[in-house]
Write a protein that holds these residues in place. Structure first.
Motif, PDB file in Angstrom:
ATOM      1  N   ILE A 140      14.322 -51.498  19.984  1.00 38.42           N
ATOM      2  CA  ILE A 140      15.179 -52.608  20.392  1.00 38.42           C
ATOM      3  C   ILE A 140      14.352 -53.885  20.448  1.00 38.42           C
ATOM      4  N   ILE A 182      19.131 -53.755  17.794  1.00 41.88           N
ATOM      5  CA  ILE A 182      18.663 -52.378  17.649  1.00 41.88           C
ATOM      6  C   ILE A 182      18.198 -52.171  16.215  1.00 41.88           C
ATOM      7  N   LEU A 204      25.155 -46.320  21.380  1.00 37.05           N
ATOM      8  CA  LEU A 204      24.459 -46.826  22.556  1.00 37.05           C
ATOM      9  C   LEU A 204      25.524 -47.037  23.625  1.00 37.05           C
TER      10      LEU A 204
END
Length: 534
Positions: free
Chosen positions: A150, A193, A218
């Motif tokens: 990330i 991401i 996510l």
């Protein structure tokens, strides 16, 4: 199922209506394209949203048909991997693929990246799920690694999961399911991401290495206790607002009808709060231009949605009324309204007597108030409101024998804040404390009562003020106390409404939702959709 405060089950979702022409529109036809309006809240409203609550914030993580919403990049000057879509994924279609260059001991890193559309709050609960696999041609790579990384709001890059080694399972999908990665999300803001693959190809001139990613999720749940009173951005509608539009809702879904111009075919969408996604529904049975200025959409707490078609100011006597079967996914025309429709149309269903109540008309058509009985498919004209209604008129049932209504923008130049209640039993109206909308109620004003779904909200009516009388976009959001006959101002909506008429509020899954439903020139592009945390 929603329950009446009496004994009859019913819906309390409003349907205000008015898909109005503003002063910059032609009074005899479709509206002209709006100019760029100045948004007093600025053009970067995304920061006003809280994080998504308990939903998957990844877009197209299944790569079913393509790699849309993702971009491919490589690291290092000598690195030369490539990215592509592979139709053979882990499940449900395709996958995102990374291929090394061909050659002996070729070293590189490639990744697929997505800018997460939701602001994530520090302290959120975040779970990562994904599937990946690696493979090769000729000879196994000397080194390779799968990394999920990330990019934090401050630019820091961290790996939140990794699988490394010279011999990862060849051509076998490896699945990570709901790994808790919450500790990495320690900043509030926008995250990226990355699905990264590093490699060193085998010792052969024809060696090549591959990696695939699929089913990337996510799941974000907001910090406990920090979301009350905030707006949370959800998936936008497929298109921005239109000349004829309205929001409706059932116990499980939000619905939107939208017609851009009278020459356009209507569009009809449904929102699923569990998947945070929109789907298009059938318009079979609807002609071009079906929904116009003042269109409404109301659920009967059973299998039907009812819609007033609305009318242009130049439509002398348009009275169309439609029924949509949810189970049949088809539209049919119901009995015509008993008076001309127009920009001042508004409707809601009453759980007291299982009937639809509708304000009909505009400043050009006059104003009437009527009651519709779905069982007999007939209308009755009842006591008219205290004054004429137009853009921004709205009505909502509040349990028992009462409905509450906004008059709307009747004069186009004088700000109006009129607010009334209607007594079903006595067929009478009462004037109440005006809504504190300084610039006047206008296009997109809406009312909703949710007390039959949420007992803690039984005393409140929620309201959007709509655009101003001078056609400036509106952000104001209010709550009215029935017992105290008083108003309070709540956090403003993040993206402005206005120009187009029609109800913007809905309620489902214990949350209030609003649709922007405005021109593309408005901040946010006119199609934003958000949820209010009660």
């Amino acid at each position: 199922m929603r329950k009446s405060l009496m004994t009859i089950p019913l819906l309390g979702v409003i349907l205000s209506a008015c898909i109005g022409l503003c002063t910059c529109a032609s009074m005899t036809g479709d509206p002209v394209a709006p100019s760029e309006f100045i948004d007093p809240y600025g053009s970067t409203n995304d920061a006003r949203f809280a994080a998504a609550d308990g939903i998957d914030v990844i877009t197209n993580g299944g790569f079913i048909n393509d790699t849309d919403s993702w971009t491919f990049a490589k690291e290092g000057k000598k690195s030369n991997p490539s990215g592509s879509w592979d139709p053979s994924g882990y499940s449900n279609g395709g996958a995102a693929k990374i291929s090394s260059e061909i050659g002996r001991r070729k070293r590189g890193i490639g990744y697929w990246e997505q800018i997460i559309a939701f602001e994530i709050q520090a302290g959120s609960s975040v779970d990562l799920s994904y599937s990946s696999k690696t493979s090769y041609n000729i000879i196994a790579p000397l080194k390779q690694g799968i990394y999920i990384s990330i990019v934090k709001p401050n630019g820091t890059i961290v790996n939140i999961d990794e699988q490394t080694g010279a011999l990862l399972s060849n051509n076998v999908w490896v699945t990570v399911t709901e790994k808790d990665v919450s500790t990495y999300f320690d900043q509030t803001g926008a995250y990226n991401i990355r699905l990264r693959y590093s490699y060193v190809t085998g010792n052969n001139t024809q060696a090549q290495a591959f990696a695939w990613f699929d089913e990337v999720k996510l799941l974000v749940s907001d910090p406990v206790g920090e979301m009350t009173g905030q707006w949370v951005q959800k998936a936008s509608t497929p298109k921005a607002g239109g000349y004829g539009e309205s929001v409706g809702s059932t116990e499980s879904n939000i619905y939107v009808i939208r017609t851009l111009y009278t020459s356009s075919l209507p569009q009809f969408w449904s929102y699923n709060p569990n998947t945070n996604s929109w789907v298009s529904l059938s318009i079979e049975g609807l002609p071009a231009g079906a929904f116009r200025n003042g269109a409404t959409l109301t659920w009967d707490n059973a299998d039907n949605l009812f819609a007033l078609g609305g009318a242009r100011y130049s439509d002398a006597d348009r009275r169309v009324f439609y029924r949509y079967s949810i189970s049949g996914d088809i539209w049919t025309q119901a009995a015509d309204a008993p008076a001309p429709e127009g920009a001042g149309d508004a409707a809601d269903w009453s759980g007291y007597d299982d009937k639809l109540y509708a304000i009909l008309g505009s400043s050009s058509h006059g104003t009437a108030f009527a009651r519709y009985d779905a069982l007999s498919n007939t209308w009755d004209v009842i006591a008219s409101p205290p004054a004429g209604c137009d853009d921004g008129a709205s009505i909502t049932w509040t349990g028992g024998i009462s409905l509450y209504a906004l008059r709307g923008e009747y004069y186009e130049s004088i700000p109006l804040q009129d607010f009334w209640s209607y007594d079903i039993v006595n067929n009478s109206w009462t004037t109440l404390t005006p809504i504190p909308e300084e610039d006047g109620v206008g296009d997109g004003a809406s009312l909703i009562w949710i007390g039959d779904w949420n007992i803690s909200q039984i005393d409140y009516v929620y309201a959007l003020g709509g655009g101003a009388v001078d056609e400036k976009p509106g952000h104001e959001f209010y709550r009215y106390s029935i017992s105290n006959d008083s108003w309070e101002t709540l956090p403003a909506i993040p993206f402005p409404i206005g120009y187009y008429n029609g109800n913007r509020l809905g309620f489902t899954s214990d949350h209030i939702f609003y649709w922007q439903g405005s021109p593309t020139s408005y901040s946010g592009g006119g199609k934003k959709f958000a949820r209010f945390e009660l």
